[in-house]
Design a protein around this motif. Structure first.
Motif, PDB file in Angstrom:
ATOM      1  N   MET A  89       0.838  -1.211   0.000  1.00 32.21           N
ATOM      2  CA  MET A  89       0.000   0.000   0.000  1.00 32.21           C
ATOM      3  C   MET A  89       0.872   1.260   0.000  1.00 32.21           C
ATOM      4  O   MET A  89       0.544   2.244  -0.653  1.00 32.21           O
ATOM      5  N   ALA A  90       1.967   1.216   0.746  1.00 33.52           N
ATOM      6  CA  ALA A  90       2.855   2.377   0.812  1.00 33.52           C
ATOM      7  C   ALA A  90       3.552   2.615  -0.529  1.00 33.52           C
ATOM      8  O   ALA A  90       3.707   3.763  -0.959  1.00 33.52           O
ATOM      9  N   VAL A  91       3.957   1.545  -1.188  1.00 30.55           N
ATOM     10  CA  VAL A  91       4.562   1.695  -2.521  1.00 30.55           C
ATOM     11  C   VAL A  91       3.544   2.304  -3.475  1.00 30.55           C
ATOM     12  O   VAL A  91       3.870   3.194  -4.264  1.00 30.55           O
ATOM     13  N   ASP A  92       2.317   1.849  -3.387  1.00 31.48           N
ATOM     14  CA  ASP A  92       1.252   2.383  -4.230  1.00 31.48           C
ATOM     15  C   ASP A  92       1.085   3.886  -4.008  1.00 31.48           C
ATOM     16  O   ASP A  92       0.950   4.643  -4.958  1.00 31.48           O
ATOM     17  N   GLY A  93       1.125   4.326  -2.755  1.00 26.23           N
ATOM     18  CA  GLY A  93       1.012   5.755  -2.456  1.00 26.23           C
ATOM     19  C   GLY A  93       2.131   6.557  -3.079  1.00 26.23           C
ATOM     20  O   GLY A  93       1.907   7.627  -3.665  1.00 26.23           O
ATOM     21  N   ASN A  94       3.355   6.036  -2.996  1.00 19.62           N
ATOM     22  CA  ASN A  94       4.489   6.738  -3.605  1.00 19.62           C
ATOM     23  C   ASN A  94       4.376   6.772  -5.126  1.00 19.62           C
ATOM     24  O   ASN A  94       4.667   7.791  -5.748  1.00 19.62           O
ATOM     25  N   ILE A  95       3.944   5.679  -5.715  1.00 19.38           N
ATOM     26  CA  ILE A  95       3.799   5.640  -7.171  1.00 19.38           C
ATOM     27  C   ILE A  95       2.753   6.648  -7.634  1.00 19.38           C
ATOM     28  O   ILE A  95       2.943   7.336  -8.641  1.00 19.38           O
ATOM     29  N   ILE A  96       1.657   6.748  -6.902  1.00 15.72           N
ATOM     30  CA  ILE A  96       0.625   7.733  -7.261  1.00 15.72           C
ATOM     31  C   ILE A  96       1.216   9.138  -7.273  1.00 15.72           C
ATOM     32  O   ILE A  96       1.015   9.904  -8.211  1.00 15.72           O
ATOM     33  N   ILE A  97       1.969   9.472  -6.236  1.00 16.77           N
ATOM     34  CA  ILE A  97       2.591  10.803  -6.158  1.00 16.77           C
ATOM     35  C   ILE A  97       3.561  11.008  -7.306  1.00 16.77           C
ATOM     36  O   ILE A  97       3.522  12.042  -7.994  1.00 16.77           O
ATOM     37  N   PHE A  98       4.436  10.044  -7.538  1.00 11.19           N
ATOM     38  CA  PHE A  98       5.457  10.193  -8.573  1.00 11.19           C
ATOM     39  C   PHE A  98       4.844  10.320  -9.968  1.00 11.19           C
ATOM     40  O   PHE A  98       5.303  11.122 -10.790  1.00 11.19           O
ATOM     41  N   GLU A  99       3.813   9.546 -10.234  1.00 13.51           N
ATOM     42  CA  GLU A  99       3.179   9.631 -11.551  1.00 13.51           C
ATOM     43  C   GLU A  99       2.430  10.948 -11.729  1.00 13.51           C
ATOM     44  O   GLU A  99       2.390  11.492 -12.835  1.00 13.51           O
ATOM     45  N   ARG A 100       1.860  11.475 -10.669  1.00 10.39           N
ATOM     46  CA  ARG A 100       1.215  12.799 -10.752  1.00 10.39           C
ATOM     47  C   ARG A 100       2.263  13.880 -11.032  1.00 10.39           C
ATOM     48  O   ARG A 100       2.009  14.792 -11.816  1.00 10.39           O
ATOM     49  N   ILE A 101       3.428  13.753 -10.411  1.00  4.14           N
ATOM     50  CA  ILE A 101       4.508  14.708 -10.672  1.00  4.14           C
ATOM     51  C   ILE A 101       4.948  14.599 -12.128  1.00  4.14           C
ATOM     52  O   ILE A 101       5.135  15.615 -12.815  1.00  4.14           O
ATOM     53  N   ARG A 102       5.080  13.377 -12.620  1.00  2.00           N
ATOM     54  CA  ARG A 102       5.471  13.186 -14.023  1.00  2.00           C
ATOM     55  C   ARG A 102       4.436  13.788 -14.978  1.00  2.00           C
ATOM     56  O   ARG A 102       4.791  14.366 -16.000  1.00  2.00           O
ATOM     57  N   GLU A 103       3.147  13.645 -14.652  1.00  2.00           N
ATOM     58  CA  GLU A 103       2.098  14.242 -15.485  1.00  2.00           C
ATOM     59  C   GLU A 103       2.264  15.758 -15.562  1.00  2.00           C
ATOM     60  O   GLU A 103       2.118  16.348 -16.640  1.00  2.00           O
ATOM     61  N   GLU A 104       2.559  16.361 -14.442  1.00  2.42           N
ATOM     62  CA  GLU A 104       2.752  17.819 -14.408  1.00  2.42           C
ATOM     63  C   GLU A 104       3.980  18.224 -15.208  1.00  2.42           C
ATOM     64  O   GLU A 104       3.958  19.245 -15.911  1.00  2.42           O
ATOM     65  N   LEU A 105       5.045  17.449 -15.117  1.00  5.24           N
ATOM     66  CA  LEU A 105       6.254  17.750 -15.898  1.00  5.24           C
ATOM     67  C   LEU A 105       5.966  17.648 -17.400  1.00  5.24           C
ATOM     68  O   LEU A 105       6.449  18.466 -18.183  1.00  5.24           O
ATOM     69  N   LYS A 106       5.171  16.645 -17.800  1.00  4.91           N
ATOM     70  CA  LYS A 106       4.824  16.487 -19.216  1.00  4.91           C
ATOM     71  C   LYS A 106       3.975  17.644 -19.724  1.00  4.91           C
ATOM     72  O   LYS A 106       4.008  17.975 -20.902  1.00  4.91           O
ATOM     73  N   LYS A 107       3.202  18.271 -18.821  1.00  6.78           N
ATOM     74  CA  LYS A 107       2.397  19.430 -19.199  1.00  6.78           C
ATOM     75  C   LYS A 107       3.254  20.681 -19.357  1.00  6.78           C
ATOM     76  O   LYS A 107       2.772  21.702 -19.842  1.00  6.78           O
TER      77      LYS A 107
END
Length: 181
Positions: A82-100
């Motif tokens: 569950m903790a890994v999942d939380g970190n992945i969610i954060i990291f992928e949201r950051i990546r989405e913002e960088l792509k924008k």
């Protein structure tokens, strides 16, 4: 009417706990290596928060004077997932913002703010399941539920708040010039 009885000697139970502990440690190590490889410096932050999560969970169990059983080890393994999942969610949201095209600092801030409610939602549903298991379960199921509930609370705290502290420090130190994710 008495139908069945099983007796397990202490050495068999101890052997099962030893094997489960070894398997959990090996699985955790594989997760840690993969996260650090895939997310680079952000993965290092994730590993630190995962270790903090396990330490917080174990500290709470010690504080409650709980005995770590096989179901408890399973609860800790689920907590790591569950903790890994939380970190992945954060990291992928950051990546989405960088792509924008957002700046590094803006991407980190937006990534954390956009991920917060997703993390809370995922963990609240697991927390409710843990509470149900605690109320309606018996014996080992209750032990699993206690570990799960403590782990879920630790997961929300470490995945979001502790991870954010590391990112804020990292971004302040390099003045937002680089982001390793």
């Amino acid at each position: 009417e008495f139908q069945e009885q099983r007796i397990i000697c202490p050495s068999l139970g101890a052997d099962s706990i030893k094997k489960a502990s070894y398997a959990s440690a090996l699985a955790g190590l594989c997760i840690f290596l993969w996260v650090m490889y895939y997310y680079r410096m952000s993965g290092v932050f994730a590993v630190i928060t995962l270790v903090a999560n396990v330490i917080f969970t174990l500290a709470c169990l010690v504080g409650l004077e709980a005995t770590l059983t096989l179901p408890g080890i399973a609860g800790i393994a689920l907590t790591i997932g569950m903790a890994v999942d939380g970190n992945i969610i954060i990291f992928e949201r950051i990546r989405e913002e960088l792509k924008k095209g957002a700046s590094n600092l803006a991407s980190v801030e937006a990534g954390f703010s956009r991920a917060f409610w997703t993390i809370v939602d995922a963990n609240v549903t697991t927390l409710l399941a843990g509470i149900a298991l605690l109320n309606f379960g018996t014996g080992p199921v209750r032990g699993f539920a206690v570990t799960l509930i403590i782990g879920v609370i630790a997961t929300v705290y470490t995945s979001y708040f502790v991870s954010k502290i590391f990112f804020d420090y990292y971004m302040t130190k390099n003045k937002g010039k680089s982001l390793s994710i």
